[in-house]
Design a protein around this motif. Sequence first.
Motif, PDB file in Angstrom:
ATOM      1  N   ARG A  86      -3.449  -6.390   6.753  1.00 65.45           N
ATOM      2  CA  ARG A  86      -2.463  -7.617   6.757  1.00 65.45           C
ATOM      3  C   ARG A  86      -1.397  -7.134   5.704  1.00 65.45           C
ATOM      4  N   THR A  87      -1.812  -6.148   4.655  1.00 67.82           N
ATOM      5  CA  THR A  87      -1.073  -5.803   3.400  1.00 67.82           C
ATOM      6  C   THR A  87      -0.300  -4.807   3.697  1.00 67.82           C
ATOM      7  N   LEU A  88      -0.705  -3.618   4.255  1.00 71.03           N
ATOM      8  CA  LEU A  88       0.327  -2.284   4.458  1.00 71.03           C
ATOM      9  C   LEU A  88       1.260  -2.566   5.069  1.00 71.03           C
ATOM     10  N   PRO A  89       1.737  -3.180   6.164  1.00 73.89           N
ATOM     11  CA  PRO A  89       3.002  -3.438   6.793  1.00 73.89           C
ATOM     12  C   PRO A  89       3.880  -4.250   5.689  1.00 73.89           C
ATOM     13  N   ALA A  90       3.193  -5.079   4.861  1.00 75.88           N
ATOM     14  CA  ALA A  90       4.042  -5.962   3.980  1.00 75.88           C
ATOM     15  C   ALA A  90       4.533  -5.527   2.757  1.00 75.88           C
ATOM     16  N   ILE A  91       4.072  -4.426   2.510  1.00 77.98           N
ATOM     17  CA  ILE A  91       4.215  -3.838   1.012  1.00 77.98           C
ATOM     18  C   ILE A  91       5.937  -3.861   0.730  1.00 77.98           C
ATOM     19  N   PRO A  92       6.322  -4.273  -0.365  1.00 84.66           N
ATOM     20  CA  PRO A  92       7.622  -4.387  -0.548  1.00 84.66           C
ATOM     21  C   PRO A  92       8.500  -3.031  -0.623  1.00 84.66           C
ATOM     22  N   GLU A  93       9.739  -2.951  -0.360  1.00 84.53           N
ATOM     23  CA  GLU A  93      10.600  -1.474  -0.243  1.00 84.53           C
ATOM     24  C   GLU A  93      10.594  -0.816  -1.654  1.00 84.53           C
ATOM     25  N   HIS A  94      10.432  -1.573  -2.709  1.00 79.30           N
ATOM     26  CA  HIS A  94      10.328  -1.080  -4.047  1.00 79.30           C
ATOM     27  C   HIS A  94       9.086  -0.774  -4.636  1.00 79.30           C
ATOM     28  N   SER A  95       8.088  -1.057  -3.907  1.00 76.65           N
ATOM     29  CA  SER A  95       6.686  -0.676  -4.460  1.00 76.65           C
ATOM     30  C   SER A  95       6.308   0.556  -3.778  1.00 76.65           C
ATOM     31  N   VAL A  96       5.492   1.293  -4.317  1.00 76.76           N
ATOM     32  CA  VAL A  96       4.841   2.728  -3.699  1.00 76.76           C
ATOM     33  C   VAL A  96       3.343   2.768  -4.051  1.00 76.76           C
ATOM     34  N   LEU A  97       2.593   2.971  -2.922  1.00 78.65           N
ATOM     35  CA  LEU A  97       1.341   2.747  -2.850  1.00 78.65           C
ATOM     36  C   LEU A  97       0.594   4.166  -2.545  1.00 78.65           C
ATOM     37  N   LEU A  98      -0.089   4.941  -3.665  1.00 74.90           N
ATOM     38  CA  LEU A  98      -0.668   6.298  -3.494  1.00 74.90           C
ATOM     39  C   LEU A  98      -1.952   6.061  -3.402  1.00 74.90           C
ATOM     40  N   LEU A  99      -2.716   6.816  -2.591  1.00 76.13           N
ATOM     41  CA  LEU A  99      -3.983   6.905  -2.190  1.00 76.13           C
ATOM     42  C   LEU A  99      -4.497   8.424  -2.365  1.00 76.13           C
ATOM     43  N   THR A 100      -5.491   8.724  -3.146  1.00 79.33           N
ATOM     44  CA  THR A 100      -5.856  10.057  -3.164  1.00 79.33           C
ATOM     45  C   THR A 100      -7.274  10.186  -3.008  1.00 79.33           C
ATOM     46  N   SER A 101      -7.980  11.248  -2.345  1.00 75.21           N
ATOM     47  CA  SER A 101      -9.184  11.504  -2.179  1.00 75.21           C
ATOM     48  C   SER A 101      -9.640  13.040  -1.998  1.00 75.21           C
ATOM     49  N   SER A 102     -10.843  13.349  -2.276  1.00 69.21           N
ATOM     50  CA  SER A 102     -11.114  14.864  -2.245  1.00 69.21           C
ATOM     51  C   SER A 102     -11.669  14.916  -0.922  1.00 69.21           C
ATOM     52  N   SER A 103     -12.096  13.821  -0.104  1.00 70.25           N
ATOM     53  CA  SER A 103     -12.581  13.987   1.332  1.00 70.25           C
ATOM     54  C   SER A 103     -11.640  13.903   2.151  1.00 70.25           C
ATOM     55  N   LYS A 104     -12.082  14.313   3.259  1.00 70.14           N
ATOM     56  CA  LYS A 104     -11.057  14.246   4.697  1.00 70.14           C
ATOM     57  C   LYS A 104     -11.374  12.710   5.023  1.00 70.14           C
TER      58      LYS A 104
END
Length: 327
Positions: A86-104
Motif C-alpha cells: 500500500r505504501t511504496l507507490p504512495a511515498i511522496p515525491e520529496h521523501s526518499v526511502l533507503l533500505l540496506t541489507s548484507s544479504s541477497k
Amino acid sequence: MPIYLYWGEDEFAIAQAVAALRQRVLDSDWSSFNFDKISPDQPDAVLQGLNQAMTPPFGTGSRLVWLVNTTLCQRCPEDLLAEVERTLPAIPEHSVLLLTSSSKPDGRLKSTKLLQKHAQIQEFSVIPPWKTELLVKQVRQVAQVVGVKLTETATELLAESVGNDTRQLYSELEKLRLFAGDSKKPIDQGAIATLVTTSTQSAFQLGAAIRQGETAEALDLITALLRQNEPALRIVSSLISQFRRWTWVKTMVEAGERDEREIAKAAEIDNPKRLYFLKQEVQSLSLPTLLQTLSILLELDASLKRGADELATLQIKVIELCELCRL
C-alpha cells in the motif's frame, strides 16, 4: 518517490553510497529534522520507516528514511506485506526511502518483487580476489569518483596492491589525489609502487610469479594466501583464468590476428587497451608452454576436488609450473 535498495557484503562501499545519497537529497540546514536512521532492533522497524517516509519534509530539501540491515527481502509476514504494498507507490515525491541489507534479496518473496518494481536496486558485493578484471574495473570507477587520473599500468598495479579492500582503495586514492595536486598528468606505476601500501597477497601476484618462473616468491605467496584463509580452489580458479587469458592472447597473436577487439573478445578482456601489457607478459612464453600450464592447472584442480592436501599439492604443482615457465 525515490526508493533505493543497497545490498551486499561490502559494508564500506554501502556506507560511501549512503553518504553520497545523504549529501544529494538533504539540505544541510534541515538534515537533523529530515533524516531518520532506523535500526532493525527497533520495534516494528519497517512500519516505522514506511510511516516516516510518508511524512513530508520540514523546510527545504527532501526527507531521507534509512532502514538499516532490513530483513524485508528475507522474510515478510502477510500483514506487513499489505502495508508495504500500500505504501511504496504512495511515498511522496520529496521523501526518499533507503533500505540496506548484507544479504541477497530473496527473489521469490512478494516484498522483493515489489521493491524490484518500485526501487532502484544496487549490489555492493565484495569482488572475489581472483576476478582481476573486475578489480581493475573497480579501481577505474573509484578513481573517477575521487578525481584521480591513473595510467593503465598504474590502475592494474593499484588493483593488485589493494585487492578487494574497498576501504583501502578509497584511502590510497585520496593519498594519490593529494600527491598529484594540481597536476593534469596521470599518475604512473612508479608513484603507486612508492606510495601505496600492499596489504594483501593476491592470486594475481601468484600468477605473475609463476609466469616469471620465480619459484621462491610463488611458494611464499601460496603460504600467505592460505594463511589469509583463501580457499585453495579459488586460488586455482584464479590461476586458470589468468593462464587461459594469456593462452588466448598468444594463440590469436600467433595466428596473425591484428584486430585488438577480436583478441579482447576471445580472451574475455573488457578493456582492449590491456592487450599491450598482456602481449608483453606472454612474449617470453611459447604457446605449447602455455597450453601445458593449463593442463597442469586442471590436474591441480582435480586433485584438490578429490581431497588432496591443499598446501602440499599446491606447492608441488606451483614448482612444476615455475620450472615449465623458465624453460
